[in-house]
Design a protein around this motif. Sequence first.
Motif, PDB file in Angstrom:
ATOM      1  N   ALA A  18       0.835  -1.171   0.067  1.00 23.87           N
ATOM      2  CA  ALA A  18       0.144  -0.177   0.075  1.00 23.87           C
ATOM      3  C   ALA A  18       0.860   1.233  -0.006  1.00 23.87           C
ATOM      4  N   THR A  19       2.127   1.192   0.554  1.00 27.44           N
ATOM      5  CA  THR A  19       2.950   2.410   0.697  1.00 27.44           C
ATOM      6  C   THR A  19       3.370   2.726  -0.615  1.00 27.44           C
ATOM      7  N   LEU A  20       3.845   1.406  -1.382  1.00 23.57           N
ATOM      8  CA  LEU A  20       4.341   1.397  -2.914  1.00 23.57           C
ATOM      9  C   LEU A  20       3.376   2.120  -3.889  1.00 23.57           C
ATOM     10  N   LEU A  21       1.986   1.664  -3.493  1.00 20.34           N
ATOM     11  CA  LEU A  21       1.245   2.304  -4.363  1.00 20.34           C
ATOM     12  C   LEU A  21       0.978   3.637  -4.262  1.00 20.34           C
ATOM     13  N   LEU A  58       6.039  -2.381  -9.993  1.00 17.47           N
ATOM     14  CA  LEU A  58       6.180  -3.748 -10.265  1.00 17.47           C
ATOM     15  C   LEU A  58       6.844  -4.189  -8.990  1.00 17.47           C
ATOM     16  N   THR A  59       7.667  -3.483  -8.085  1.00 15.28           N
ATOM     17  CA  THR A  59       7.971  -3.961  -6.951  1.00 15.28           C
ATOM     18  C   THR A  59       6.776  -4.443  -6.036  1.00 15.28           C
ATOM     19  N   CYS A  60       5.712  -3.854  -6.066  1.00  7.67           N
ATOM     20  CA  CYS A  60       4.442  -4.240  -5.141  1.00  7.67           C
ATOM     21  C   CYS A  60       4.354  -5.948  -5.318  1.00  7.67           C
ATOM     22  N   ALA A  61       4.641  -6.386  -6.497  1.00  6.89           N
ATOM     23  CA  ALA A  61       4.360  -7.824  -6.952  1.00  6.89           C
ATOM     24  C   ALA A  61       5.385  -8.674  -6.438  1.00  6.89           C
ATOM     25  N   VAL A  62       6.608  -8.012  -6.005  1.00 10.69           N
ATOM     26  CA  VAL A  62       7.618  -9.096  -5.443  1.00 10.69           C
ATOM     27  C   VAL A  62       7.964  -8.899  -3.945  1.00 10.69           C
ATOM     28  N   LEU A  63       7.092  -8.282  -3.132  1.00 13.44           N
ATOM     29  CA  LEU A  63       7.262  -7.847  -1.991  1.00 13.44           C
ATOM     30  C   LEU A  63       7.345  -9.077  -0.928  1.00 13.44           C
ATOM     31  N   ARG A  64       6.746 -10.171  -1.472  1.00 14.46           N
ATOM     32  CA  ARG A  64       6.901 -11.268  -0.359  1.00 14.46           C
ATOM     33  C   ARG A  64       7.935 -12.345  -0.707  1.00 14.46           C
ATOM     34  N   LYS A  65       8.833 -11.971  -1.781  1.00 19.65           N
ATOM     35  CA  LYS A  65      10.144 -12.480  -1.806  1.00 19.65           C
ATOM     36  C   LYS A  65      10.942 -11.961  -0.963  1.00 19.65           C
ATOM     37  N   PRO A  66      12.035 -12.837  -0.741  1.00 17.31           N
ATOM     38  CA  PRO A  66      12.868 -12.384   0.257  1.00 17.31           C
ATOM     39  C   PRO A  66      13.846 -11.152   0.143  1.00 17.31           C
ATOM     40  N   TRP A  67      14.009 -10.887  -1.254  1.00 16.20           N
ATOM     41  CA  TRP A  67      14.700  -9.566  -1.704  1.00 16.20           C
ATOM     42  C   TRP A  67      13.699  -8.518  -1.966  1.00 16.20           C
ATOM     43  N   GLY A  68      12.363  -8.792  -2.008  1.00 15.86           N
ATOM     44  CA  GLY A  68      11.390  -7.936  -2.468  1.00 15.86           C
ATOM     45  C   GLY A  68      11.802  -6.575  -1.682  1.00 15.86           C
TER      46      GLY A  68
END
Length: 135
Positions: A18-21, A58-68
């Motif tokens: 939400a912060t990224l959006l 696009l970073t919103c989509a990878v936030l659950r990855k360890p490097w996101g």
Amino acid sequence: MSKPPADPMRSFAAVMAATLLLEVVVVLLSMPVVANLGSGLATWQGVLVGALALALLLTCAVLRKPWGIWAAAGLQAVMIVCWVALPALGILGLVFGLVWTILLWMRWDVARRMAEGTLPSQQAAANTEPESTGD
């Protein structure tokens, strides 16, 4: 049968998304600044703002990855460095960099408290577990 307590780290991923959006919207709102004070939207400054907004989205989509999370934090550093090209983006980078610093600190604090078992949800779960009779 009771459902397991909610995972606070999943909640943090939602807050960070939400912060990224919100940040995407604010960066896109800097387009009039580029159009009026910069060299125009069809120049490298306009492309920079658009590319940065797309990268944040696009970073919103990878936030659950360890490097996101670190990718999102790295984009804050990129925004601060953009001060050279557009001071408005640098100021936004400082503001959102502070927000991300607070979010990362809160995430670290919750992870520490989870490891210690001192979260309120962990205490409530411990109080509702049935006691063994020892038979």
